[in-house]
Design a protein around this motif. Structure first.
Motif, PDB file in Angstrom:
ATOM      1  N   THR A  37       0.997  -1.304  -0.055  1.00  0.00           N
ATOM      2  CA  THR A  37       0.010  -0.066   0.186  1.00  0.00           C
ATOM      3  C   THR A  37       0.665   1.234  -0.072  1.00  0.00           C
ATOM      4  O   THR A  37       1.846   1.493   0.490  1.00  0.00           O
ATOM      5  CB  THR A  37      -0.604   0.239   1.238  1.00  0.00           C
ATOM      6  N   HIS A  68      -2.392  -1.521  -3.437  1.00  0.00           N
ATOM      7  CA  HIS A  68      -4.408  -0.166  -2.704  1.00  0.00           C
ATOM      8  C   HIS A  68      -2.802   0.929  -3.094  1.00  0.00           C
ATOM      9  O   HIS A  68      -1.875   0.968  -2.396  1.00  0.00           O
ATOM     10  CB  HIS A  68      -3.455  -0.926  -1.347  1.00  0.00           C
ATOM     11  N   ARG A  96      -6.329  -2.031  -5.594  1.00  0.00           N
ATOM     12  CA  ARG A  96      -6.965  -0.988  -5.080  1.00  0.00           C
ATOM     13  C   ARG A  96      -7.340   0.586  -5.225  1.00  0.00           C
ATOM     14  O   ARG A  96      -5.581   0.291  -4.865  1.00  0.00           O
ATOM     15  CB  ARG A  96      -7.594  -1.784  -4.118  1.00  0.00           C
ATOM     16  N   THR A 134      -8.056   4.280  -3.733  1.00  0.00           N
ATOM     17  CA  THR A 134      -9.175   5.096  -2.569  1.00  0.00           C
ATOM     18  C   THR A 134      -8.948   6.160  -2.483  1.00  0.00           C
ATOM     19  O   THR A 134      -7.732   6.351  -2.275  1.00  0.00           O
ATOM     20  CB  THR A 134      -8.845   3.983  -1.166  1.00  0.00           C
ATOM     21  N   ASP A 146      -9.057  -8.647  -0.263  1.00  0.00           N
ATOM     22  CA  ASP A 146      -8.235  -7.994  -1.526  1.00  0.00           C
ATOM     23  C   ASP A 146      -9.794  -7.671  -2.868  1.00  0.00           C
ATOM     24  O   ASP A 146      -9.875  -6.957  -3.335  1.00  0.00           O
ATOM     25  CB  ASP A 146      -7.196  -8.686  -2.436  1.00  0.00           C
ATOM     26  N   ASP A 205     -12.628  -2.469  -2.656  1.00  0.00           N
ATOM     27  CA  ASP A 205     -12.592  -1.650  -2.977  1.00  0.00           C
ATOM     28  C   ASP A 205     -13.451  -0.460  -2.190  1.00  0.00           C
ATOM     29  O   ASP A 205     -14.313   0.260  -2.938  1.00  0.00           O
ATOM     30  CB  ASP A 205     -11.998  -1.522  -3.647  1.00  0.00           C
TER      31      ASP A 205
END
Length: 245
Positions: A87, A137, A178, A180, A229, A232
């Protein structure tokens, strides 16, 4: 130290204060392996030492997000230290607000460089590795300024709208990674300290009478990270309950 969550390697830009620092503390205490990046390395060193004393896995590296080579070095350091990046939290940002007619072009350029190019550099540095592994991510910190424009904040809001656009474009281009966007409302931080324009500075004092602690945003980021995973959390807006903004 809480290690109930699956431990991940997480990179945080702008980690020397505010939301970045709070997120680092929260994630390290959850058991994640965290790499801190910022220009103020003395602050990063102090934070890393504190978290290591608590038993955390944490490292730090000097980082200017406006430089792509800095960002690639940051990612390479993280991979050497803790392994593949799971991430990245693209959190670094600046907010020197002013009316457009103040013509603070240097400040406009700085916001574009840090708030937009910095996010793009973070994506560019981690995307090839994440794509090759088929997972990862990207978390980009925008703002409520990326949802509505305010006087004195036109350029700042433009950069935060851009963060949302970039994020959604990346999300649509991949079915493995993913993405965000976290949009904080009013949060106590050092961002307003960089405001040189008197009009904007006075307006910000009134705007910040009701503010969240940065730990609230850290918890929102942790929530997105902790999902499996195949889930999202695409966008989160976190604002004070009693604030109209």
């Amino acid at each position: 130290m809480n290690t109930s969550t699956l431990s991940k390697t997480v990179l945080i830009t702008g980690a020397s204060s505010g939301i970045g620092e709070a997120t680092a503390r929260h994630l390290v205490r959850q058991g994640h392996r965290v790499v801190l990046g910022a220009r103020r390395t003395e602050r990063l060193q102090k934070l890393a030492e504190q978290l290591r004393e608590e038993g955390g896995q944490v490292a730090f590296h000097a980082l200017d997000v406006t430089r792509l080579d800095d960002m690639t070095d940051f990612v390479a350091f993280a991979e050497t230290t803790f392994g593949p990046v799971d991430t990245i939290v693209n959190n670094a940002g600046v907010m020197p607000l002013s009316p457009l007619n103040a013509l603070k072009v240097d400040e406009w350029d700085r916001m574009i460089d840090v708030n937009v190019r910095g996010v793009l550099h973070g994506i560019a540095a981690v995307l090839p590795g994440m794509e090759s592994r088929g997972r990862g991510h990207v978390i980009n910190v925008s703002s409520i300024g990326g949802h509505a424009v305010s006087p004195t904040a036109a350029v700042y809001c433009a950069t935060k709208y851009a963060v949302r656009a970039i994020s959604d474009g990346l999300r649509q281009e991949t079915d493995k990674i993913r993405v965000t966007v976290v949009s904080p409302g009013v949060v106590e931080s050092e961002l307003a300290d960089a405001i040189s324009d008197t009009t904007a500075r006075d307006a910000m004092k009134a705007f910040r009478r009701i503010a969240l602690q940065p730990e609230a945003i850290a918890r929102a980021i942790a929530y997105a990270i902790d999902q499996p995973d195949d889930v999202d959390v695409s966008e989160l807006i976190v604002r004070p309950t009693s604030s109209p903004y």
